[in-house]
Design an enzyme around this catalytic site. Structure first.
Site, PDB file in Angstrom:
ATOM      1  N   GLY A 168       0.841  -1.373  -0.003  1.00 24.50           N
ATOM      2  CA  GLY A 168       0.003   0.061  -0.091  1.00 24.50           C
ATOM      3  C   GLY A 168       0.951   1.199   0.043  1.00 24.50           C
ATOM      4  O   GLY A 168       0.815   2.021  -0.509  1.00 24.50           O
ATOM      5  N   GLU A 178       2.916   5.863   7.682  1.00 28.21           N
ATOM      6  CA  GLU A 178       4.095   5.921   6.984  1.00 28.21           C
ATOM      7  C   GLU A 178       4.911   7.003   7.660  1.00 28.21           C
ATOM      8  O   GLU A 178       6.096   6.890   8.018  1.00 28.21           O
ATOM      9  CB  GLU A 178       4.163   6.317   5.439  1.00 28.21           C
ATOM     10  CG  GLU A 178       3.326   5.359   4.926  1.00 28.21           C
ATOM     11  CD  GLU A 178       3.649   3.932   5.062  1.00 28.21           C
ATOM     12  OE1 GLU A 178       4.788   3.653   5.411  1.00 28.21           O
ATOM     13  OE2 GLU A 178       2.707   2.981   5.029  1.00 28.21           O
ATOM     14  N   MET A 219       5.195   2.387   1.443  1.00 29.91           N
ATOM     15  CA  MET A 219       6.363   2.299   2.193  1.00 29.91           C
ATOM     16  C   MET A 219       7.028   3.594   2.790  1.00 29.91           C
ATOM     17  O   MET A 219       7.458   4.369   1.916  1.00 29.91           O
ATOM     18  CB  MET A 219       7.246   1.354   1.044  1.00 29.91           C
ATOM     19  CG  MET A 219       8.585   1.143   1.489  1.00 29.91           C
ATOM     20  SD  MET A 219       8.768  -0.049   2.890  1.00 29.91           S
ATOM     21  CE  MET A 219      10.043   0.245   3.769  1.00 29.91           C
ATOM     22  N   GLU A 220       7.598   3.031   3.914  1.00 32.00           N
ATOM     23  CA  GLU A 220       8.211   4.304   4.777  1.00 32.00           C
ATOM     24  C   GLU A 220       9.647   4.785   4.285  1.00 32.00           C
ATOM     25  O   GLU A 220      10.283   5.177   5.342  1.00 32.00           O
ATOM     26  CB  GLU A 220       7.787   4.146   6.392  1.00 32.00           C
ATOM     27  CG  GLU A 220       8.839   2.857   6.655  1.00 32.00           C
ATOM     28  CD  GLU A 220       8.132   1.384   6.628  1.00 32.00           C
ATOM     29  OE1 GLU A 220       7.326   1.259   5.904  1.00 32.00           O
ATOM     30  OE2 GLU A 220       8.736   0.597   7.493  1.00 32.00           O
ATOM     31  N   HIS A 267       6.182   6.078  11.136  1.00 31.17           N
ATOM     32  CA  HIS A 267       7.557   5.306  11.085  1.00 31.17           C
ATOM     33  C   HIS A 267       8.972   6.014  10.775  1.00 31.17           C
ATOM     34  O   HIS A 267      10.110   5.551  11.018  1.00 31.17           O
ATOM     35  CB  HIS A 267       7.596   4.263   9.847  1.00 31.17           C
ATOM     36  CG  HIS A 267       6.821   3.134   9.854  1.00 31.17           C
ATOM     37  ND1 HIS A 267       6.819   2.322  10.973  1.00 31.17           N
ATOM     38  CD2 HIS A 267       5.805   2.524   8.956  1.00 31.17           C
ATOM     39  CE1 HIS A 267       6.162   1.111  10.597  1.00 31.17           C
ATOM     40  NE2 HIS A 267       5.430   1.420   9.567  1.00 31.17           N
ATOM     41  N   GLU A 306       5.386  -2.493  13.148  1.00 26.72           N
ATOM     42  CA  GLU A 306       3.977  -2.093  12.446  1.00 26.72           C
ATOM     43  C   GLU A 306       3.002  -1.873  13.300  1.00 26.72           C
ATOM     44  O   GLU A 306       1.845  -1.288  12.897  1.00 26.72           O
ATOM     45  CB  GLU A 306       3.809  -3.535  11.475  1.00 26.72           C
ATOM     46  CG  GLU A 306       4.732  -3.610  10.323  1.00 26.72           C
ATOM     47  CD  GLU A 306       4.709  -2.319   9.335  1.00 26.72           C
ATOM     48  OE1 GLU A 306       3.814  -1.385   9.545  1.00 26.72           O
ATOM     49  OE2 GLU A 306       5.855  -2.252   8.659  1.00 26.72           O
TER      50      GLU A 306
HETATM   51 ZN   LIG Z   1       4.276   0.239   8.524  1.00 28.12          ZN
END
Ligand SMILES: [Zn+2]
Ligand SMILES: *[C@@H]1O[C@H](CO)[C@@H](O)[C@H](O)[C@H]1NC(C)=O
Ligand SMILES: *[C@@H]1O[C@H](CO)[C@@H](O)[C@H](O)[C@H]1NC(C)=O
Ligand SMILES: *[C@@H]1O[C@H](CO)[C@@H](O)[C@H](O)[C@H]1NC(C)=O
Ligand SMILES: *[C@@H]1O[C@H](CO)[C@@H](O)[C@H](O)[C@H]1NC(C)=O
Ligand SMILES: *[C@@H]1O[C@H](CO)[C@@H](O)[C@H](O)[C@H]1NC(C)=O
Length: 943
Positions: A347, A384, A349-350, A387, A406
């Protein structure tokens, strides 16, 4: 509707029972999720996750996947003799095909590392890279160090240099390499993505390194604990722009192959893990804001012409502001770029400073996007950005602790989104999206604990399998519980100390508990805890599942018991705590007495729970801050239900949902009677917005929205409107079908889509269900021409609503053709068909016929199990069970396997078994209740 797809009344009622808990929960919460939202829930996981996976047991030394030889490079983990400090990485992605018809990138890199223990070998990750010159090893004074030979271990992704002598402890070395890699369209490592703009195909080179694909872009020590700094240089054509984690510091021109190329050098990065490295070469445009140093990037049409990045830009500033305050730590990088990619496996990505998203998770167009799309954008951004500190600044030492990373971000996303959209009450959604959703999986005997042992997680497949709903949603649920019983203030204080202490470093999960414990010990006005934070949390982290707490108000006793959906299932995992937990129990009584007690053993006694008055009742787990279910003695159930019928507003809104969800699940587990569960839904008729029957609800919105032309004001009512139309149409209410036909035909005739984005998913789906090939072809054409990814998702979902088997089969075929349906969407297209009653068997046949192709193409992906959980959702006969078992046997015997869906298959089998038993035992009770409660219905009820 087509003939032949009517089901018997009995099956219909059982079906309603199976799904009513979810529907009723939603109604009681008065926050209704649109279909598109629930199809696309978790941030990185892309798909709705009902999958649980586990890790294989291949151990580093003599596990089953290790061959006879036992060299250092046969193990999946690095030996840690060599510790990296820095990388220079210089890459030239060539966005035209070479003479072999391949897209490639050329690379030059230097890896700087220190020797920690003398060794004869340099072992470094490298995957699918061809070395154009032999690697060169030097010491820090540039003296060349000779080696015997270099070779590769393709199974474990290593490049190995076998030295003549040994590297010396504490000395520094540099590995120089030149290589070429393929820029494949495989969504992993440094990869290629394409999109069409103004009739022209445009190519992007972009990255997705997590979890173990940085090694596909350049040779590196590819483990999260081996943090280093990075100097990244990207060479590209002048009409492209290059982005990376840091800002560019130098741009120059060069001539290469008789063409002018641009060389973009980026500032040296902060110390970070390889999986967070990112670079992108594209023709994207930014929507930017100098003051917050945040840019939203995407296709020019979307960003510049349609301003689809503006909402994200606006919210990013607010969320960063919130997080800096929450963490008491300035944003650690000079800038934050967020990029919408048309092809993306997860979905979002950090990547530090360069976050990547699916188009649908970042772009928002008020004319095309629904309220659910909007909500997804703000929550994914918050996730995101959370993170950027928790995960990026302080990183887990190894992937077995992924759940902490997560789970934390999946909790804090609600806080960030709540700050950015402060009128939405978005925090209430945690109960629906995370707690109730994951409890469905965690109530199975085939679930697994949050943590795994470090030595049990080795291969990239082991790591991929960890990205499941237990990791995300149970992680979020137990962290929410912790924050709640400690108080949010104390949780924040401890968290801030943890970040300060471990910045730019790595941790294991209990180091967070240690920082929280310190904060607790230093707090004068602290709450009571029955044990240390570590001891309390261990009971939630080290054992799988959760308890059902039974409160007996007749004598004030409490008991806890491991909650299993199928009470006859056999639990193979042993638990160090024998399936008892430290359970924090908040409660309120009819006389507004509030309290908090701990149940620390299997049974307990508390005088507050002993009720004496005639109408006294007690409600526990207020706002469902605890990760457990609650059962009561009969008398308390009766009184609670009476209260709900008399004046339900006395009960907090989240607890109305809890009462329904708990009771239906307790009934499924045969702890309380089925009729008791059904009784809990009676009070729904009392809810302000809801009527017992769907029809009046439909008319309510019809009237208040001027025949669905206007939108209700609040978020809650907007969701309710969507739900009302969706339910009215699925129950076959004529006016609803008419509404659908009118709106759809107007669009088809005028080619102007006047359907409000909130209602599109529902209208499209019903139009396709009611219509034939003509309607389907029209929608397919729209799907192929829309430039809005959210609109494309709505259209694609609707294509699966057809009642015509031949059309559904066509869609299934298309799902494997990347020219028709993007590979990132294969899985959800098949799952969409499976969710359609007519499509379930077609999808099941298709999956079985194409299983090998599916496993080969997408079987290693994070949400692959969805394909099994989706198709088996309604399985409840012996025949279904037999088919599942045959499927398992065939693919096991033929070594095809199940990719990351292995455990999901076990769960599907377990769930089908439980469904068979339950249906046999409860069908009469369900049927009788529905007949009594709903009055006469047609012999054939469409569901
Ligand atoms: Zn995550
Ligand atoms: C690398 O080498 C292999 C084997 O010769 C070849 O199949 C592959 O195409 C090469 N990759 C690139 C990017 O040139
Ligand atoms: C690089 O070349 C481009 C296009 O040829 C030109 O517009 C630009 O000014 C040049 N930049 C530098 C730094 O020379
Ligand atoms: C990395 O880049 C910085 C400039 O950002 C430079 O000062 C440093 O020397 C470079 N490091 C190496 C090892 O080349
Ligand atoms: C930039 O963002 C800040 C904070 O969100 C906002 O106050 C400001 O108006 C924005 N500026 C522009 C030019 O959009
Ligand atoms: C509650 O306690 C009473 C009195 O001890 C007992 O008779 C009853 O069975 C208990 N009910 C439950 C559900 O445990």
């Amino acid at each position: 509707m087509a003939k032949g797809f009517y089901v018997s009344k009995l099956v219909a009622f059982v079906g309603i029972f199976f799904s009513i808990a979810a529907v009723a929960t939603i109604i009681a919460l008065a926050v209704v999720y649109s279909n598109e939202k629930s199809n696309n829930n978790k941030a990185e996981n892309g798909e709705a996750t009902t999958t649980v996976s586990t890790v294989s047991t291949s151990t580093a030394l003599d596990g089953p996947t290790t061959p006879a030889s036992n060299e250092l490079w046969d193990r999946y983990r690095l030996p840690h003799h060599l510790i990296p400090q820095h990388y220079n990485v210089d890459l030239r992605p060539v966005l035209t095909k070479n003479e072999n018809g391949l897209y490639v990138f050329n690379g030059v890199s230097e890896a700087y590392f220190t020797c920690r223990a003398a060794t004869k070998h340099v072992i470094i990750h490298s995957k699918n890279l061809n070395y154009t010159n032999p690697p060169k090893l030097t010491d820090e004074y540039n003296t060349v160090i000779d080696y015997e030979k270099h070779f590769f271990s393709t199974k474990t992704d290593f490049l190995i240099l076998e030295l003549k002598g040994e590297l010396e402890t504490l000395k520094k070395y540099i590995l120089h390499t030149e290589f070429i890699g393929e820029l494949a369209a495989d969504l992993a490592g440094f990869y290629r993505s394409e999109y069409v703009e103004d009739g022209e195909t445009k190519i992007i080179a972009t990255t997705q390194m997590q979890a173990a694909d940085a090694r596909k872009a350049f040779p590196c020590f590819d483990e999260p604990a081996l943090k280093a700094t990075f100097n990244i240089t990207i060479r590209h054509k002048p009409d492209y722009v290059a982005l990376s984690n840091m800002n560019p510091i130098d741009v120059s021109n060069e001539t290469w192959n008789a063409e002018t190329w641009q060389v973009t050098k980026f500032a040296q990065s902060v110390k970070m893990s390889t999986y967070l490295v990112a670079f992108i070469v594209s023709q994207f445009s930014p929507a930017g804001n100098e003051t917050v140093k945040a840019n939203i990037w995407g296709r020019k049409k979307a960003i510049v012409d349609e301003k689809q990045g503006d909402y994200a830009l606006d919210k990013t500033g607010l969320i960063l502001e919130f997080l800096q305050d929450y963490y008491n730590y300035s944003y650690p990088l000079p800038k934050s770029d967020q990029v919408a990619l048309p092809d993306f496996s997860a979905g979002a990505m950090e990547n530090w400073g360069l976050v990547t998203y699916r188009d649908t998770a970042l772009l928002y167009d008020p004319n095309e996007s629904s309220i659910g799309n909007k909500e997804r954008v703000v929550t994914v951004i918050a996730h995101e950005l959370a993170h950027q500190w928790f995960g990026n600044l302080v990183t887990i030492r190894w992937w077995n602790d992924l759940w902490l990373n997560e789970g934390f971000a999946s909790y804090v996303e609600y806080l960030g989104a709540d700050y950015a959209e402060d009128t939405w009450n978005i925090k209430d959604l945690a109960v629906l999206n995370d707690i109730h959703r994951v409890m469905a999986v965690d109530a199975l005997a085939s679930s697994h604990p949050l943590t795994s042992k470090e030595e049990d997680v080795n291969t990239p497949e082991d790591i991929s399998a960890l990205f499941d709903s237990i990791t995300y949603s149970k992680g979020a649920s137990v962290i929410r519980m912790l924050s709640s019983f400690l108080t949010e203030e104390l949780f924040k204080t401890g968290l801030q100390a943890y970040l300060k202490k471990h910045a730019f470093d790595n941790t294991v999960y209990y180091e967070l508990w240690e920082s929280l414990q310190e904060a607790y010990d230093n707090e004068a006005n602290r709450v009571y805890l029955p044990a240390t934070i570590g001891d309390i949390m261990d009971t939630w982290v080290l054992q799988m599942g959760f308890p059902v707490v039974t409160i007996n108000t007749t004598d004030g006793s409490l008991t806890q018991k491991h909650f299993l959906l199928d009470p006859t299932s056999v639990v193979n995992h042993t638990s160090p705590y024998n399936y008892t937990w430290f359970v924090p129990i908040s409660f309120v009584t009819n006389s507004s007495v509030e309290g908090h007690v701990w149940l620390t053993q299997e049974t307990g006694m508390n005088s507050s729970f002993h009720l004496t008055g005639d109408n006294d009742w007690l409600l526990a787990n207020i706002n469902v801050t605890g990760y457990y279910r609650v059962n009561y003695d009969d008398r308390n159930w009766d009184r609670l239900l009476q209260q709900l019928e008399n004046n339900h507003t006395v009960i907090p809104v989240i607890n109305r949902a809890q009462i329904i969800d708990d009771s239906f699940n307790l009934a499924r587990a045969q702890i309380i009677s089925t009729t008791r569960a059904l009784q809990t839904t009676r009070f729904l008729s009392k809810d302000k917005y809801m009527k017992q029957q769907v029809e009046p609800l439909f008319w309510h919105f019809n009237t208040t929205t001027n025949n669905f032309k206007d939108r209700p004001e609040t978020l809650t009512e907007q969701y309710n409107e969507i739900n009302a139309v969706s339910m009215a149409c699925s129950y076959g209410i004529a006016e609803c079908e008419q509404l659908v036909t009118e709106l759809f035909q107007e669009w088809k005739n005028t080619k102007i889509n006047k359907i409000h984005p909130n209602l599109r998913s529902t209208i499209y789906c019903n139009a396709i269900a009611q219509g034939g090939e003509d309607e389907w072809n029209f929608l397919w054409e729209q799907f192929n021409t829309t430039t809005n990814a959210q609109e494309a998702d709505k259209l694609r979902a609707a294509l699966a609503c057809s009642k015509e088997p031949f059309i559904l089969n066509r869609l299934l075929e298309y799902s494997l053709d990347p020219n028709k349906i993007r590979r990132q969407d294969t899985l959800s297209t098949i799952t969409n068909v499976a969710n359609n009653v007519v499509g379930q068997n077609l999808a099941w046949d298709f999956i079985r016929a194409n299983w090998k192709t599916l496993v080969d193409n997408i079987g290693g992906g994070m949400s692959f199990g969805n394909v099994i959980s989706g198709v088996s959702r309604r399985f409840n006969t012996d025949f279904d069970l037999q088919q599942l078992q045959d499927f398992k046997k065939f693919n096991t015997d033929n070594n095809i396997g199940f990719g990351t869906a292995t455990l999901t298959l076990e769960q599907a089998i377990e769930k089908t078994r439980a469904n068979i038993v339950w249906v046999k035992q409860n069908k009469d009770a369900v049927q009788n209740w529905f007949e009594g409660a709903m009055g006469h219905r047609d012999e054939n009820t469409h569901i």
